[in-house]
Write a protein that holds these residues in place. Structure first.
Motif, PDB file in Angstrom:
ATOM      1  N   ASP A   5      28.495  54.341  17.741  1.00 54.12           N
ATOM      2  CA  ASP A   5      29.149  54.677  16.336  1.00 54.12           C
ATOM      3  C   ASP A   5      28.177  54.158  15.442  1.00 54.12           C
ATOM      4  O   ASP A   5      28.215  54.563  14.338  1.00 54.12           O
ATOM      5  N   ALA A  40      25.976  56.712  14.246  1.00 54.03           N
ATOM      6  CA  ALA A  40      26.367  57.666  13.435  1.00 54.03           C
ATOM      7  C   ALA A  40      26.400  57.050  12.100  1.00 54.03           C
ATOM      8  O   ALA A  40      26.298  57.821  10.948  1.00 54.03           O
ATOM      9  N   ILE A  46      28.624  61.694  20.110  1.00 59.20           N
ATOM     10  CA  ILE A  46      28.111  60.398  19.667  1.00 59.20           C
ATOM     11  C   ILE A  46      29.068  59.186  19.792  1.00 59.20           C
ATOM     12  O   ILE A  46      28.638  57.954  19.985  1.00 59.20           O
ATOM     13  N   GLY A  85      28.050  64.952  13.561  1.00 60.86           N
ATOM     14  CA  GLY A  85      27.873  64.283  14.700  1.00 60.86           C
ATOM     15  C   GLY A  85      26.457  63.298  14.566  1.00 60.86           C
ATOM     16  O   GLY A  85      25.743  63.370  13.440  1.00 60.86           O
ATOM     17  N   GLY A  86      26.090  62.735  15.548  1.00 63.16           N
ATOM     18  CA  GLY A  86      24.687  62.043  15.522  1.00 63.16           C
ATOM     19  C   GLY A  86      23.554  62.960  15.092  1.00 63.16           C
ATOM     20  O   GLY A  86      22.823  62.558  13.974  1.00 63.16           O
ATOM     21  N   THR A 128      18.846  61.331  19.317  1.00 64.32           N
ATOM     22  CA  THR A 128      19.185  61.503  18.118  1.00 64.32           C
ATOM     23  C   THR A 128      18.433  61.342  16.935  1.00 64.32           C
ATOM     24  O   THR A 128      18.390  62.213  16.223  1.00 64.32           O
ATOM     25  N   LEU A 149      24.119  64.424  11.388  1.00 65.04           N
ATOM     26  CA  LEU A 149      24.022  63.351  10.433  1.00 65.04           C
ATOM     27  C   LEU A 149      22.565  62.675  10.164  1.00 65.04           C
ATOM     28  O   LEU A 149      22.118  62.580   9.206  1.00 65.04           O
ATOM     29  N   GLY A 170      31.093  61.582  13.440  1.00 63.61           N
ATOM     30  CA  GLY A 170      31.067  61.028  14.467  1.00 63.61           C
ATOM     31  C   GLY A 170      32.073  61.338  15.644  1.00 63.61           C
ATOM     32  O   GLY A 170      32.421  60.163  16.151  1.00 63.61           O
ATOM     33  N   TYR A 176      23.417  56.636   9.967  1.00 62.88           N
ATOM     34  CA  TYR A 176      22.791  57.686   9.498  1.00 62.88           C
ATOM     35  C   TYR A 176      23.577  58.420   8.486  1.00 62.88           C
ATOM     36  O   TYR A 176      23.113  58.877   7.491  1.00 62.88           O
ATOM     37  N   GLU A 206      31.915  68.947   8.736  1.00 64.71           N
ATOM     38  CA  GLU A 206      32.328  68.491  10.036  1.00 64.71           C
ATOM     39  C   GLU A 206      33.795  68.611  10.069  1.00 64.71           C
ATOM     40  O   GLU A 206      34.683  68.489   8.978  1.00 64.71           O
TER      41      GLU A 206
END
Lengths: 416, 184, 93
Positions: A183, A186, A72, A40-41, A370, A44, A68, A189, A63
């Motif tokens: 988004d 995310a 996030i 996720g945020g 984040t 990442l 994301g 990153y 993941e």
């Protein structure tokens, strides 16, 4: 592949045939120096800063769904640093400064828009509290400005200033606050981490930890065992479930928080407006939809959807603050699962298991954090030392009696 | 002596009433209220010869009524005794029980209409199953965020006890809902 | 959500307020050995399961009874409810 205005024009003239996927889709290696659980945020961002700023190393992000796919992608995109306590404010201001340089930093359009946040004041007591908060913000290097009623009216003339119960007496504004494209953050990153050699491994669910002699050696996953020098867990919404596999109980309850977006309207709301007394806040997206929300539903949930009473409650708050909202149609409502820590403040810390680190407990404020969360967690993973801005966000603060009760509310505020 | 003049819960010298078609809402300023709770191990009394009802129930005997409010707890109503020390009279009828005066904390509105109208009103105002809220039923629920007691006295008579401090808001809520019913 | 009240039948969850895990009924002995650690766990730590959860609900806008409700936190399905008083008395025996 770098993004630039020139590139966009060139692609437009050549039929957009030159765009490539933003990241690779690698298979997991047998072992990594660092394994981040959670794409996720925060996970990442952690991988990005770990690879770019702190350490050239073999790094993977695991993941269980797609990148994301958690909170996030389910938040209301607000960025701000208007906290009070010394355990919080320097951290969120550090995050705000990272937001301000983020798009140049990772060469991706995260649509950071510093439109300001306005917290409304209804009583003298609240004005005193916000004056104090504003001063705390200034001391931490953030910006804050106390507005009187006329200044609020100039900023947002459509508000109901003469509500019988909550007349508007002023506001605290942070002009550097605003919104970002959730988004996009995310993806930015993820792409940045990938460019620095991080393996982003999707559809890979962690099913257990291999722990020997009090030290983590790696993780069992749906795609086989992966060895790891250090493991960082950033899975807000599932922290208790994942850490239970390492034999830990956390000071966290999971609750569902709903959010809403209306049909697209003409530009109307100047920034973010919060009506704390009425459990309502609102902003307007670049597409024109009013994005708004209120309180958690208030019972343990992993369902990613809430119930009607809170929808009604949020709508009532909105109607009390800006009656014209009643003419707008609701387009979507959705829910996200919050890690509600017991004091309302997150945890970024090592755990009793050697080599296992935890990033959790973000309550309903994880999005704005984040960048700093990723930076501080990467710092902790790389150096073994807590980043200065997160030194109070310890896992053992509850048993030590150093809770950070910013608003005196965590999972169970007992306010009603 | 000062020349204070008594006012009703809605703030007027005389109790208020509205008529909307065949529906009437009347402030009943004369009804006394007192709570009755059993002590641990104590048996249920029959104050004024009144059999105390079970969960969700309301029972009436002459000028006195009772409704269930929780396990081992009831509210007792008495017609025309709002200005007496009704709680003391109840205490004498229920030895060994806890009795507290409640008239000062509450205001009651009596609503009369046809069965269909009353049930439509209930459906607008509260999240309860109106069709199961038969005569002799009483319950506590939320009405526009206010805690209220509802009593179905007969097919066509509904009583609503609201917090006295929010009597105006409760009356307004009922009246506004009733006006939207389009009662002939 | 409708909560099946053991005395009053199905009631709207809006009438209730929520306290959390029903293990809060098991208050540690403050005088016992290790009470500090036991209370720290009691106050702050939760199992927080995804799935069946026993939890305390207070019928605030109702009969003011505490219920132990068994509910699935993944689906919000309510599997049962009983008076917390009965649960506590049963445990004392």
């Amino acid at each position: 592949m770098r993004f630039s205005g020139f590139r966009v024009i060139a692609e437009a003239l050549t039929g957009h045939k030159g765009w490539k996927p933003l990241w690779r889709n690698p298979d997991p290696q047998p072992a990594y120096d660092y394994v981040i659980v959670g794409g996720g945020g925060h996970g990442l961002a952690t991988a990005y800063y770990l690879a770019k700023t702190f350490r050239k190393a073999r790094i993977a992000v695991l993941e269980k769904g797609w990148l994301g796919s958690g909170n996030i992608g389910r938040n209301t995109t607000i960025i701000r640093s208007n906290y009070l306590l010394p355990g919080n404010e320097p951290f969120y201001e550090f995050s705000m400064k990272l937001w301000e340089g983020l798009e140049q930093e990772f060469n991706f359009n995260a649509m950071v828009s510093q439109r300001g946040i306005l917290n409304l004041i209804h009583t003298d007591g609240q004005r005193d509290a916000y004056r104090r908060r504003g001063n705390a913000m200034l001391l931490a290097g953030a910006d804050a400005e106390l507005l009187n009623r006329d200044q609020v009216r100039e900023m947002a003339p459509f508000l109901n200033f003469d509500n019988a119960r909550f007349p508007i007496k002023g506001g605290l504004v942070q002009r550097r606050a605003g919104t970002a494209r959730h988004d996009g953050v995310a993806w930015g990153y993820a792409r940045g981490a990938d460019l620095h050699g991080v393996d982003l491994i999707q559809n890979c669910e962690v099913t257990g930890f291999r722990i020997e002699n009090g030290r983590v050696l790696g993780v069992e996953t749906s795609r086989g065992y992966i060895g790891a020098g250090k493991v960082g867990v950033a899975v807000a919404g599932n922290s208790s479930r994942v850490m239970a596999m390492a034999g830990m109980r956390l000071p966290i309850e999971n609750h569902v928080l709903q959010a809403f977006v209306s049909e697209g309207l003409k530009p109307l709301i100047p920034g973010v407006i919060t009506f704390g007394a009425g459990h309502f806040y609102v902003s307007q997206s670049d597409k024109g939809g009013l994005v708004f929300g209120g309180d958690i539903d208030g019972y343990n949930s992993y369902a990613q959807r809430g119930n009607l009473p809170v929808i009604e409650d949020v709508a009532e708050g909105g109607m009390a603050l800006m009656p014209m909202i009643g003419r707008a149609r609701l387009l979507r409502a959705w829910g996200g699962i919050m890690d509600m820590s017991m004091d309302g403040t997150p945890i970024i810390d090592k755990t009793p298991v050697g080599g296992l680190y935890l990033n959790a407990g973000w309550c309903y404020g994880g999005f704005k954090a984040t960048p700093a969360s990723g930076y501080a967690f990467a710092h902790l993973l790389a150096t073994g030392q807590t980043h200065d801005t997160t030194r109070f966000m310890r896992l053992d603060r509850f048993e030590r009696g150093y809770v950070i009760d910013e608003k005196g509310m965590g999972a169970q505020p007992n306010l009603h | 002596m000062t020349d204070l003049s008594p006012i009703s819960a809605l703030g007027h010298a005389v109790p208020q009433a509205v008529r909307i078609g065949t529906l009437t809402i009347t402030e009943n300023a004369g009804l006394a209220l007192a709570s009755l709770a059993l002590r641990q191990g104590g048996g249920a009394p029959q104050p004024f010869g009144l059999p105390l009802p079970g969960p969700g129930g309301w029972a009436n005997a002459g000028a006195t009524s009772a409704f269930w409010t929780g396990p081992g707890a009831w509210m007792i109503e008495a017609d025309g005794r709002a200005e007496d020390d009704f709680a003391s009279a109840l205490k004498a009828e229920a030895p060994g029980c806890s009795v507290a005066e409640q008239t000062d904390g509450w205001a009651v509105f009596e609503i009369a209409a046809s069965v269909a109208t009353l049930e439509a009103l209930l459906e607008k105002l509260v999240n309860i199953d109106a069709s199961r809220f038969v005569p002799g039923s009483a319950l506590r629920t939320g009405l526009e965020h206010m805690s209220v007691f509802l009593i179905r006295r007969t097919e066509g008579q509904l009583a609503l006890w609201a917090m006295r401090s929010a009597a105006g808001s409760a009356f307004h809520a009922i009246e506004a809902a009733a006006r939207r019913l389009d009662v002939a | 959500m409708l909560i099946p009240h053991p005395l009053l039948g199905p009631r709207d969850a809006q009438e209730f307020t929520y306290l959390g895990d029903a293990s809060l009924l098991n208050r540690p002995d403050g005088m016992a050995e290790g009470a500090l650690a036991a209370f720290c766990d009691y106050v702050y730590l939760r199992d927080n399961p995804a799935g069946v959860h026993r939890e305390l609900w207070f019928h605030e806008q109702g009969d003011r009874s505490w219920l132990v409700v068994t509910r699935n936190t993944v689906t919000h399905e309510i599997l049962g409810a009983e008076l917390a008083r009965d649960v506590a008395l049963r445990r004392q025996k």
